[in-house]
Structures are given as C-alpha cells and as structure tokens.
Design an enzyme around this catalytic site. Structure first.
Site, PDB file in Angstrom:
ATOM      1  CE1 TYR A  69      55.333 -30.438  37.373  1.00 40.63           C
ATOM      2  CE2 TYR A  69      54.362 -28.726  38.751  1.00 40.63           C
ATOM      3  CZ  TYR A  69      54.234 -29.697  37.773  1.00 40.63           C
ATOM      4  OH  TYR A  69      53.024 -29.918  37.178  1.00 40.63           O
ATOM      5  CE  LYS A 296      47.127 -25.903  27.677  1.00 40.96           C
ATOM      6  NZ  LYS A 296      48.265 -26.731  28.016  1.00 40.96           N
ATOM      7  CG  HIS A 320      52.361 -28.987  27.930  1.00 39.99           C
ATOM      8  ND1 HIS A 320      51.302 -29.805  27.714  1.00 39.99           N
ATOM      9  CD2 HIS A 320      52.577 -29.044  29.269  1.00 39.99           C
ATOM     10  CE1 HIS A 320      50.894 -30.349  28.842  1.00 39.99           C
ATOM     11  NE2 HIS A 320      51.650 -29.894  29.820  1.00 39.99           N
TER      12      HIS A 320
HETATM   13  C1  LIG Z   1      53.941 -26.190  36.256  1.00 40.66           C
HETATM   14  C2  LIG Z   1      53.139 -26.423  35.009  1.00 40.66           C
HETATM   15  C3  LIG Z   1      52.210 -27.460  34.962  1.00 40.66           C
HETATM   16  C4  LIG Z   1      51.442 -27.669  33.815  1.00 40.66           C
HETATM   17  N1  LIG Z   1      50.478 -28.649  33.826  1.00 40.66           N
HETATM   18  C5  LIG Z   1      49.647 -28.767  32.762  1.00 40.66           C
HETATM   19  C6  LIG Z   1      48.542 -29.660  32.813  1.00 40.66           C
HETATM   20  O1  LIG Z   1      48.318 -30.349  33.804  1.00 40.66           O
HETATM   21  N2  LIG Z   1      47.741 -29.732  31.713  1.00 40.66           N
HETATM   22  C7  LIG Z   1      47.959 -28.974  30.588  1.00 40.66           C
HETATM   23  O2  LIG Z   1      47.194 -29.083  29.614  1.00 40.66           O
HETATM   24  N3  LIG Z   1      48.977 -28.096  30.533  1.00 40.66           N
HETATM   25  C8  LIG Z   1      49.809 -27.968  31.584  1.00 40.66           C
HETATM   26  N4  LIG Z   1      50.818 -27.032  31.551  1.00 40.66           N
HETATM   27  C9  LIG Z   1      50.942 -26.151  30.375  1.00 40.66           C
HETATM   28  C10 LIG Z   1      50.101 -24.872  30.564  1.00 40.66           C
HETATM   29  O3  LIG Z   1      48.731 -25.155  30.465  1.00 40.66           O
HETATM   30  C11 LIG Z   1      50.440 -23.819  29.511  1.00 40.66           C
HETATM   31  O4  LIG Z   1      50.288 -24.385  28.233  1.00 40.66           O
HETATM   32  C12 LIG Z   1      51.839 -23.244  29.665  1.00 40.66           C
HETATM   33  O5  LIG Z   1      52.146 -23.065  31.029  1.00 40.66           O
HETATM   34  C13 LIG Z   1      51.968 -21.918  28.952  1.00 40.66           C
HETATM   35  O6  LIG Z   1      53.282 -21.438  28.992  1.00 40.66           O
HETATM   36  P1  LIG Z   1      53.803 -20.367  30.084  1.00 40.66           P
HETATM   37  O7  LIG Z   1      53.894 -21.099  31.372  1.00 40.66           O
HETATM   38  O8  LIG Z   1      55.132 -19.968  29.554  1.00 40.66           O
HETATM   39  O9  LIG Z   1      52.811 -19.248  30.131  1.00 40.66           O
HETATM   40  C14 LIG Z   1      51.624 -26.842  32.689  1.00 40.66           C
HETATM   41  C15 LIG Z   1      52.563 -25.811  32.731  1.00 40.66           C
HETATM   42  C16 LIG Z   1      53.310 -25.598  33.877  1.00 40.66           C
HETATM   43  C17 LIG Z   1      54.294 -24.448  33.900  1.00 40.66           C
END
Ligand SMILES: Cc1cc2nc3c(=O)[nH]c(=O)nc-3n(C[C@H](O)[C@H](O)[C@H](O)COP(=O)(O)O)c2cc1C
Length: 422
Positions: A69, A296, A320
């Site tokens: 996850y 976003k 994302h």
């Molecule tokens: C486990 C996980 C859950 C995430 N859940 C959300 C979320 O609920 N809402 C959202 O806008 N982005 C979500 N994201 C995206 C993050 O906000 C972000 O854009 C992303 O993690 C950036 O990339 P990185 O993990 O490589 O730094 C999620 C990312 C991960 C890894």
C-alpha cells in the site's frame, strides 16, 4: 521475518529505470559485490542516515500488504519510476568561493515564514502504519514549523489533529458522493481552523495498484497469505492495531452502515468518487472556502493558468506519487513552464519522488515555492512513529543545509536556473 521483495517487471524506459534505481539499489562504488554494503534496518533511529535507511526499517516492521500500500504505483509503475528519474535528469552547477558560513533554509509560504522549504503531503490510511498516525505526523510537522496536509482518508478526526499546538493544518478534500458531503467537510475544516483547503483532482478514478490488489482475495478481504504474514509482524500489530482496526474517522457517517469495515469503507469511497467533477464545480468550492485554496494533481501549464483564473491561491504539481495514471510526466517536468506562465501570481508546490535534500533544492531551483514530502515522512512514521517522522525531517534539514553550503548558495531563496544543468 521476511523482508519486502517482489518482481518488478516495468516497461518504463530502461535508461530512466536505471537512473531511478541507481539512486537506491545499485551502490556505484562497488564492483562484484565489494566492498559489501547494506542499508541500516535495525531500530536505532540515530543510525538511519538517509531516507532510504528509514524505508528499509519500515519494510522490516510492516506486513507485506501494508508495504505494498505504501510503495505501490499504478499499473506498470512507469510514472513511479519517472518521478525518481526526473530528479536524476538535472545536475547541480555549484558556485565556487562563496561565503556560506551562514545558511538560510527558510522560505515564505502564503505570507508566513516557513523554516524549511517543504510540507507534509496528504496520505490516506496512515492508521495502517501506526496508531494515531496523523496526530503523530502533525506533531512532528508542528515541531518543525511545516504544514501538515490531512487527507480525507485520514484515520484521525480532523478536530483532534487541529488541536495539535502550533500546527499549520491544511485539509485535503476528495470530492465524493452528493454535494452535501463535500460541503459538510469544507464547513468542518473551516470550523477546525484549517489554514488551507487542498482539493485533489487526479483521483476521481482509483489508479490500479496491481501489486496491492494481489494482496486481496476480493475487495475488502486480504488473502490468507497476507493475513498470515500480518500475524508474523507482532511489533507492527502492537503499535498499530492496539486500539482496534482504524476507521475513516471523518467520513464514516457518510458510509452505509453495512459497509463500514476498514477496507470496505475505503472501497465504498473509491466507488463513489464524483466523476462529473470539473472546473465549474472546483470554482464553486473555491467560493465556499474563505482561506487559501489549492488544487492538487495538476500536470500541465494550461491547467495551472486555469487554476489561477478561478481564484486558486496555489497549485500542487503532482501525479499522486505514481499511484494514479501510469505513464504521466512528473510534477518536476512541468514546473519550469508552469512558473513561467503564472509568474509570482500563484504558489506552486511540487511532489513525487522527493527523497533527498538535493531533490528539494532542485524543486526550488526549478521554480517551486516548496516541495511536498509523501512517502519520505511515511517511511519515518512506519519505521518508528513520531520519532521516525522527526528523524525524516531532520535528515532533510541536515542534507539541505549541507548541500546549500556545498552548492555555494547561502540561502534557498537564491536558488534558480543558474544552479542547474539538464
Ligand atoms: C500511501 C499513500 C497515500 C496517499 N494518499 C493520498 C490522499 O489521501 N490524498 C492525496 O491527495 N494524495 C495522496 N497520496 C499522494 C501524496 O499526497 C503525494 O502526492 C505523493 O505521495 C508524492 O510522491 P512521493 O510519495 O513519491 O513523495 C498518497 C500517497 C501515498 C504514498
């Protein structure tokens, strides 16, 4: 206990894949396995030198389904690979003989000083990594003076996070279900005193993280193998499930009563995302919200201009973390043109693959006001709870500070294209 491993048959450009892999998996100063090298995977946080060490510690503590996850990208994970490789395609050009005896890591974000040039990105289901995870992330963020963006898919109540002293609390909205739900969440975020509303627009369909799906026998139920594997991780279970299974504390009342199990509610929300969401509706939400408003999940400069036109204060250039549409560009790829188009009219944040101080410096040099940390701080959380998040933030602080000195830039505010070569 097994460590995390899987085959990764990505068709992503092999050059990009190698560039991404070289950052972590193939230490370059070794030949034929000599000298033998390994990342730290013990429990002493002081021995975690890099975000990658925290990542390995997290993999050791978490059951495999939770690692999937946390780590997984959509489909062939080409976007995920690109996020890491995007940083590898920029080189730093240091300036020689600059007095760097004092270094300033602070920027200004929405008119307020920010001591470090990053914020913590919204991530849902953090309760899979540690009990009260979002409160812990928020505390670590508040201590460092950086914003924490709480996800709609948070497992902690918005008001409980808002009560963390000195927190810059932003609320991330997923637009699902009938209008009343989004309006109620927005009103609640306003009452909770959130500084900013972040509307995520790249997840109206749920990206297919295939490796994560393979951990489920059917939606809402893990495979027997994954359940057995979780049972073999008592340290995780004790620190994560001691208060029972987490739940979607802010959304649960909107979910039908017979669908309120943990995974079931997540699947229900995914199935009820509003597929009609468009600019007109986001413009309407903008008008409902009296404070700073960000969108976003934007990946092209035209959309950044459109966001400015509907009155958004900021755009987050993001794919994302490679979890939604596969084969997209990275936020970093879009950043210079986005900045050229909107000038200083808009706050631009960028995320995806930020794992190093030098990554943050590259974001700033390409025009970002600040970077967002997604997995990087989650690795700290999953390795050691709040202390792990604090360690992740410290690692960034130390690396940015040292790298500024080495780059010949006394302040992050001086960063620009003069420090970069493609
Ligand atoms: C486990 C996980 C859950 C995430 N859940 C959300 C979320 O609920 N809402 C959202 O806008 N982005 C979500 N994201 C995206 C993050 O906000 C972000 O854009 C992303 O993690 C950036 O990339 P990185 O993990 O490589 O730094 C999620 C990312 C991960 C890894």
């Amino acid at each position: 206990m097994r460590s995390f491993s899987r085959e990764r048959p990505s068709r992503a450009d092999p050059v990009e894949a190698a560039a991404a892999g070289a950052r972590f998996d193939q230490p370059t100063a070794t030949e034929n396995g000599a000298p033998a090298r390994s990342y730290y995977t013990g429990r002493n946080l002081a021995r975690a030198h890099t975000i990658e060490d925290l990542r390995r510690m997290a993999h050791r503590r978490l059951p495999a389904f939770a690692v999937e996850y946390l780590e997984g990208g959509a489909e062939e994970e080409a976007t995920l690979v690109r996020n890491l490789a995007a940083f590898a395609s920029w080189r730093l050009s240091p300036k020689a003989l600059v007095d760097v005896s004092r270094r300033d890591l602070s920027v200004s974000l929405f008119g307020r000083p920010l001591p470090l040039p990053f914020a913590i990105a919204p991530t849902g289901l953090n309760g899979l990594f540690w009990r009260k995870a979002d409160v812990l992330l928020a505390r670590a963020a508040a201590q460092a003076g950086v914003p924490f963006i709480q996800s709609t898919m948070s497992n902690d109540r918005m008001e409980e996070v808002a009560a963390v002293p000195n927190l810059r609390h932003w609320w991330q909205l997923y637009v699902f279900g009938p209008h009343e739900i989004r309006e109620a969440l927005i009103a609640r975020a306003e009452r909770a005193g959130c500084e900013a509303l972040v509307v995520t627009v790249d997840a109206q369909f749920y990206g297919d993280r295939e490796w994560e799906q393979r951990r489920f026998a059917h939606p809402g139920r893990l495979t027997t193998g994954s359940i057995l594997d979780a049972a073999l991780h008592p340290r995780w279970a004790l620190t994560t499930l001691s208060g029972g299974m987490p739940s979607f504390a802010n959304d649960i009342n909107y979910i039908p009563e017979d669908r309120r199990g943990f995974f079931e509610s997540a699947f229900w929300i995914r199935a009820n995302m509003d597929h009609t969401l468009d600019w007109a509706e986001v413009a309407r939400l903008r008008k409902l919200w009296p404070r700073k408003f960000l969108i976003k999940g934007i990946l092209n400069a035209d959309d950044v201009e459109r966001a400015a036109a509907i009155g958004a204060d900021g755009a987050i250039l993001s794919n994302h973390g490679g979890r939604q549409l596969d084969w997209t560009v990275s936020g970093l790829d879009v950043l210079p043109e986005a900045r050229r188009r909107v000038g200083d009219r808009m706050t631009l944040l960028v995320d995806g693959g930020v794992r190093r101080g030098t990554d943050v410096l590259k974001c700033l040099a390409l025009g970002a006001d600040a970077a967002l940390l997604g997995r990087a701080t989650l690795y700290g959380l999953a390795a050691a709870g709040q202390k792990g998040v604090e360690r992740a933030i410290d690692i960034f602080r130390e690396e940015i500070d040292r790298d500024l000195g080495l780059l010949g830039a006394p302040s992050v505010k001086e960063l620009g294209s003069a420090f970069l070569t493609r």
